[in-house]
Design an enzyme around this catalytic site. Structure first.
Site: not given
Ligand code: GLU
Length: 475
Positions: A68, A73, A109
């Site tokens: 969205h 990220k 992820k």
């Molecule tokens: N891996 C981290 C989390 O689970 C950071 C993710 C990020 O900075 O994009 O929030």
């Protein structure tokens, strides 16, 4: 969804069951709710790497739960047990986390099925670069589409390799550094990113303890000073969380758990000391500090304390141990440490969970600052630092001219212009304070909301839904 006999479901179902409860408190069309709940796309890749005389095949995933807002990220995990279900659950948590703390990203992820301890550095570099290439090829890495970051088993080193790989496939892309966050500062990273998740956990806890009714709801009183804390996992997040809590807030870290043994010292361990030992010896066995080695570290989860901080991985508090938890607060520094079935038991017992989607959002918040830094091509504070110092000096001068003496220490504090690290920490602090205020407001004003997790999730779902609606998905 019907629950199995032992009530435990997969990580993804656990997240989705919390979603269902939170969604029921909102007025959202069913079809939209289903759309938000599910993962939008997931890419599975298999690729070969020649290691010595052998060819080994690796398998990895990158899931986009929600786009969205773009880029999507979330970190990339290197672990010997990672699977698609886990990656999808973590991608969903990223969507809710970003929405909750107003970080304008979708949720994603990645995971690579690998035991990093089995390979030397040059081999890890080749494997990481090849995985990055596979993701770049399919547009699963890019400054405007999908931006990875560190997670379990990855850090600055891997992010540097990913950024460099991206640059070699997209020469001339002036924004290439924004394709990944958590990079070393010498390669476009930002001060304060390494400590960010841990510091965010502490900012979140401080904000919780600033609100008397929240503290009372956990059966506690006062501030963080002297509170007995047990920390599970002394990796990056656990280390910074416990170090800052000990050194800046006066909390007592009475227990530390690692997968191969824990340490208990009712007087409080020295975090820096025990951490160094753990890194050198890959465990706590043989540590010479005060206190005792506990071979079955899981027992420490059930020990008496004020705050239990799971800071390693998902599912450590489940149906089997939830009823034995003696902590008053579970501060979720990891993603998904409390299963859905355990949450119900904890709520019933009056144990307060400060949920992962809120409490560990510091990492992605500072990633957001890093991404902005990379796109603006300038370090925060660079332009105004000296200007601010000049103005503040004039202000002090004016005060002193009127006959008042400003103490030297105060003068130095007031005059000093902001460095990047000051601005990053202040932005993170503000983010954590604002988000907690929204969560607690929703929790205390809605009778049907029984936990801070459901309050946090309902805010996140509402915001994601608002984005889709204003985007014009439906009138
Ligand atoms: N891996 C981290 C989390 O689970 C950071 C993710 C990020 O900075 O994009 O929030």
């Amino acid at each position: 969804m019907t629950l199995p006999a032992d009530n435990e479901v997969s990580f993804k179902d656990s997240v989705n069951l919390s979603f269902d409860i939170a969604r029921a408190t909102l007025d959202i069309p069913d079809g939209m709710a289903q759309y938000i709940r599910n993962v939008n796309n997931v890419y599975q890749v298999r690729f070969p790497v020649k290691i010595g005389d052998e060819i080994e095949t690796f398998i990895g995933w990158r899931a986009v739960h929600s786009d969205h807002k773009l880029p999507a990220k979330g970190g990339i995990r290197f672990a010997p047990h990672v699977n698609q279900n886990e990656v999808e659950a973590l991608a969903a948590l990223m969507s809710y986390k970003c929405a909750l703390v107003d970080v304008p990203f979708g949720g994603s992820k990645g995971g690579l099925l690998i035991d990093p301890s089995k390979y030397d550095r040059p081999t890890m570099e080749r494997i990481t670069r090849r995985f990055a290439f596979e993701l770049i090829q399919k547009d699963y890495i890019g400054p405007g589409t999908n931006v990875p970051a560190p997670d379990m088993g990855t850090g600055q080193r891997e992010m540097a390799w990913i950024a460099n790989t991206f640059n070699s496939y997209r020469p001339g892309d002036i924004n290439h550094l924004a394709c990944v966050t958590g990079k070393p500062v010498s390669m476009g990273g930002i001060q304060g990113r390494v400590e960010a998740t841990g510091r965010g956990v502490v900012f979140g806890l401080r904000e919780f303890f600033r609100n008397e009714s929240d503290v009372k709801s956990a059966g506690l009183e006062g501030g963080l000073e002297g509170k007995k804390v047990i920390i599970q996992g002394l990796g990056n997040v656990g280390y910074y969380t416990s170090k800052i809590l000990q050194e800046e807030d006066g909390a007592k870290i009475i227990g530390v758990l690692e997968y191969n043994g824990g340490w208990l010292d009712p007087e409080g361990v020295n975090v820096e000391d025990i951490y160094r030992y753990k890194v050198a010896r890959k465990g706590l066995k043989g540590y010479q500090g005060r206190g005792n080695f506990i071979p079955d570290s899981a027992l420490l989860l059930e020990a008496e304390c004020d705050i239990l901080i799971p800071a390693a991985m998902e599912g450590v508090i489940d149906q089997k141990n939830a009823s034995k938890i003696q902590a008053k607060i579970i501060a979720e520094a990891a993603n998904g440490p409390v299963t859905f079935a355990a949450e119900a038991i904890l709520v019933e017992k009056g144990v307060v969970s400060i949920p992962d989607v809120y409490l560990n959002a510091g990492g992605v918040t500072v990633s957001y600052f890093e991404w902005i830094k990379n796109l603006s091509h300038i370090r925060f504070g660079r332009i105004q630092k000296r200007y601010d110092e000049g103005k503040n000096e004039k202000l002090i001068q004016a005060i002193e001219n009127s006959g008042h003496i400003v103490p030297k220490v105060l003068k130095e504090q007031i005059c000093k212009g902001s460095e990047e690290i000051d601005l990053v920490r202040s932005g993170l602090d503000d983010t954590m304070r604002e988000a907690w205020q929204a969560i607690r407001e929703r929790f205390w004003t809605h009778d049907e909301i029984k936990s801070y997790r459901i309050a946090a999730m309902s805010i996140a779902i509402e915001k994601i839904h608002d984005s889709y609606r204003t985007m014009g998905v439906y009138p």
